[in-house]
Design an enzyme around this catalytic site. Structure first.
Site, PDB file in Angstrom:
ATOM      1  CB  SER A  51      -0.927  -0.010   1.209  1.00 50.18           C
ATOM      2  OG  SER A  51      -0.197  -0.400   2.345  1.00 50.18           O
ATOM      3  CB  THR A  66      -1.381   5.351   4.445  1.00 53.04           C
ATOM      4  OG1 THR A  66      -2.229   5.312   3.325  1.00 53.04           O
ATOM      5  CG2 THR A  66      -0.675   6.688   4.526  1.00 53.04           C
ATOM      6  CB  THR A 124      -0.567   6.165   0.720  1.00 53.49           C
ATOM      7  OG1 THR A 124      -1.418   5.023   0.713  1.00 53.49           O
ATOM      8  CG2 THR A 124      -1.247   7.289  -0.036  1.00 53.49           C
ATOM      9  CB  THR A 133      -3.584   5.174   8.216  1.00 53.00           C
ATOM     10  OG1 THR A 133      -3.636   4.108   7.258  1.00 53.00           O
ATOM     11  CG2 THR A 133      -3.972   4.638   9.575  1.00 53.00           C
ATOM     12  N   GLY A 134      -6.265   5.155   6.567  1.00 54.13           N
ATOM     13  CA  GLY A 134      -7.620   4.641   6.400  1.00 54.13           C
ATOM     14  C   GLY A 134      -8.361   5.354   5.292  1.00 54.13           C
ATOM     15  NE  ARG A 172      -9.360   7.770  -2.917  1.00 57.49           N
ATOM     16  CZ  ARG A 172      -8.591   7.525  -1.863  1.00 57.49           C
ATOM     17  NH1 ARG A 172      -7.316   7.221  -2.017  1.00 57.49           N
ATOM     18  NH2 ARG A 172      -9.078   7.576  -0.651  1.00 57.49           N
TER      19      ARG A 172
HETATM   20  N1  ASP Z   1      -5.563   7.124   3.492  1.00 57.52           N
HETATM   21  C1  ASP Z   1      -5.223   6.437   2.280  1.00 57.52           C
HETATM   22  C2  ASP Z   1      -6.090   6.928   1.170  1.00 57.52           C
HETATM   23  O1  ASP Z   1      -7.263   7.171   1.390  1.00 57.52           O
HETATM   24  C3  ASP Z   1      -5.336   4.957   2.330  1.00 57.52           C
HETATM   25  C4  ASP Z   1      -5.050   4.273   3.618  1.00 57.52           C
HETATM   26  O2  ASP Z   1      -4.434   4.796   4.519  1.00 57.52           O
HETATM   27  O3  ASP Z   1      -5.513   3.141   3.764  1.00 57.52           O
HETATM   28  O4  ASP Z   1      -5.626   6.998   0.060  1.00 57.52           O
END
Ligand code: ASP
Length: 326
Positions: free
Chosen positions: A86, A188, A206, A239-240, A216
């Site tokens: 990721s 990330t 990320t 993150t997320g 995106r």
């Molecule tokens: N925050 C990151 C994104 O939305 C992805 C992640 O951290 O899982 O691109």
């Protein structure tokens, strides 16, 4: 059907009413504050790939280096690791098979740089650093970011590994467009560091959500969303599900809450509450990490399976974050 959906929505929102604008004292921090014995220098970062990243960053700090160099060095570790699916090289592509990378970096003077939708460069964090150091801008994107990187001597590479390509082929069989976060529990990387001078810097890098729509861009390269530092107060990274973080400008929010007197833990909990009060949080994970000027830290997530690596007082350890649903 729509009545039923409205009913469920209404009920859920009713139940969530109590969570609107929670008071600091109502939050769970009293039970589960992960801050223990603060000490400087400190490095903190998201997920288990944070452990080797912290080691690299701490080496810079122990040699008297600056936090901005430490966070860049740390972020480069998972960027170069093909097992980290990721971040950077080996990351999972978008739904059209393109690996597009996002990153940002910020120093203790409030200088910052970012790249988004960058392809073919293994270390987007270092390109973000160049944007910060060598241009009057904050963010470069897409082909412009790639051209800039090449002009700075970065090498153009094919970063899609065979394993990532295969996973994409498997996904294409059903092509279900439902961005899933944290599939393999290593997403990330966001890093925050305080050096021996007490100066705070942050970095975030990320490949974004796997199978995302082409074009995106998430929260990670957005200063104030994926990461933010203010040397008078502290720093935060996220993150997320980036959309939820962007809608609430999460990292900036956490730092501003700390400025108003919240501990890092309380601030992370407030920022998660800002999401859970009006977004459909059940299907998405969001995790925040924060440190304040004293080196105290906090972490909070929506779901229980967020962890982070803390390197402090001679120990580098992986810690499970408390969570809203845990
Ligand atoms: N925050 C990151 C994104 O939305 C992805 C992640 O951290 O899982 O691109």
């Amino acid at each position: 059907m729509s009545n039923r959906r409205n009913f469920i929505k209404g009920t859920a929102l009713g139940a969530l009413g109590a969570l609107l604008l929670p008071k600091l004292s109502d939050l769970k921090s009293s039970k589960k504050n992960p801050s223990s014995s603060p000490g400087l220098p400190v490095v903190i970062s998201t997920w288990n790939h944070g452990l080797p990243a912290n080691d690299a960053a701490m080496e810079v700090l122990m040699n008297g280096g600056k936090s901005i160099d430490a966070v860049e060095k740390g972020a480069m570790v998972p960027e170069a690791d093909p097992e980290s699916m990721s971040v950077g090289y080996g990351g999972l592509p978008d739904r059209d098979g393109h690996l597009t990378l996002d990153a940002c970096i910020m120093d203790h003077n409030g200088n910052c740089g970012a790249v988004s939708y960058l392809e073919h460069i293994k270390h987007p964090i270092s390109v973000a650093r160049k944007v910060m150091d060598d241009t009057p801008h904050v963010m470069l994107s897409g082909k412009g970011a790639l051209d800039f990187a090449l002009s700075k001597g970065f090498e153009k590479e094919d970063l899609l590994t065979e394993s990532a390509r295969q996973k994409w082929q498997e996904w294409k069989v059903e092509s279900k467009y439902q961005p899933i976060v944290n599939v393999e529990n290593h997403d990330t990387i966001g890093l925050l560091a305080i050096d021996k001078n007490g100066d705070i810097s942050g970095a975030c890098t990320t490949s974004g959500l796997s199978w995302k729509m082409h074009g995106r861009v998430g929260d990670s390269p957005i200063i104030g969303a994926g990461m933010f530092v203010d040397n008078e107060v502290g720093g935060c990274c996220a993150t997320g599900m980036g959309e939820a973080v962007m809608k609430t400008l999460g990292s900036f929010l956490v730092v501003e809450l700390m400025r108003q007197g919240a501990s890092p833990q309380e601030a992370c909990e407030q920022a998660i509450a800002r999401i859970t009060k009006n977004q459909n949080y059940k299907d998405m994970q969001i995790g925040y990490l924060a440190i304040n000027k004293k080196g105290e830290h906090g972490a909070y997530a929506v779901h229980p399976w967020f962890n982070y690596a803390l390197h402090q007082n001679g120990k580098n350890e992986l810690i499970d974050s408390p969570s809203f649903l845990g």
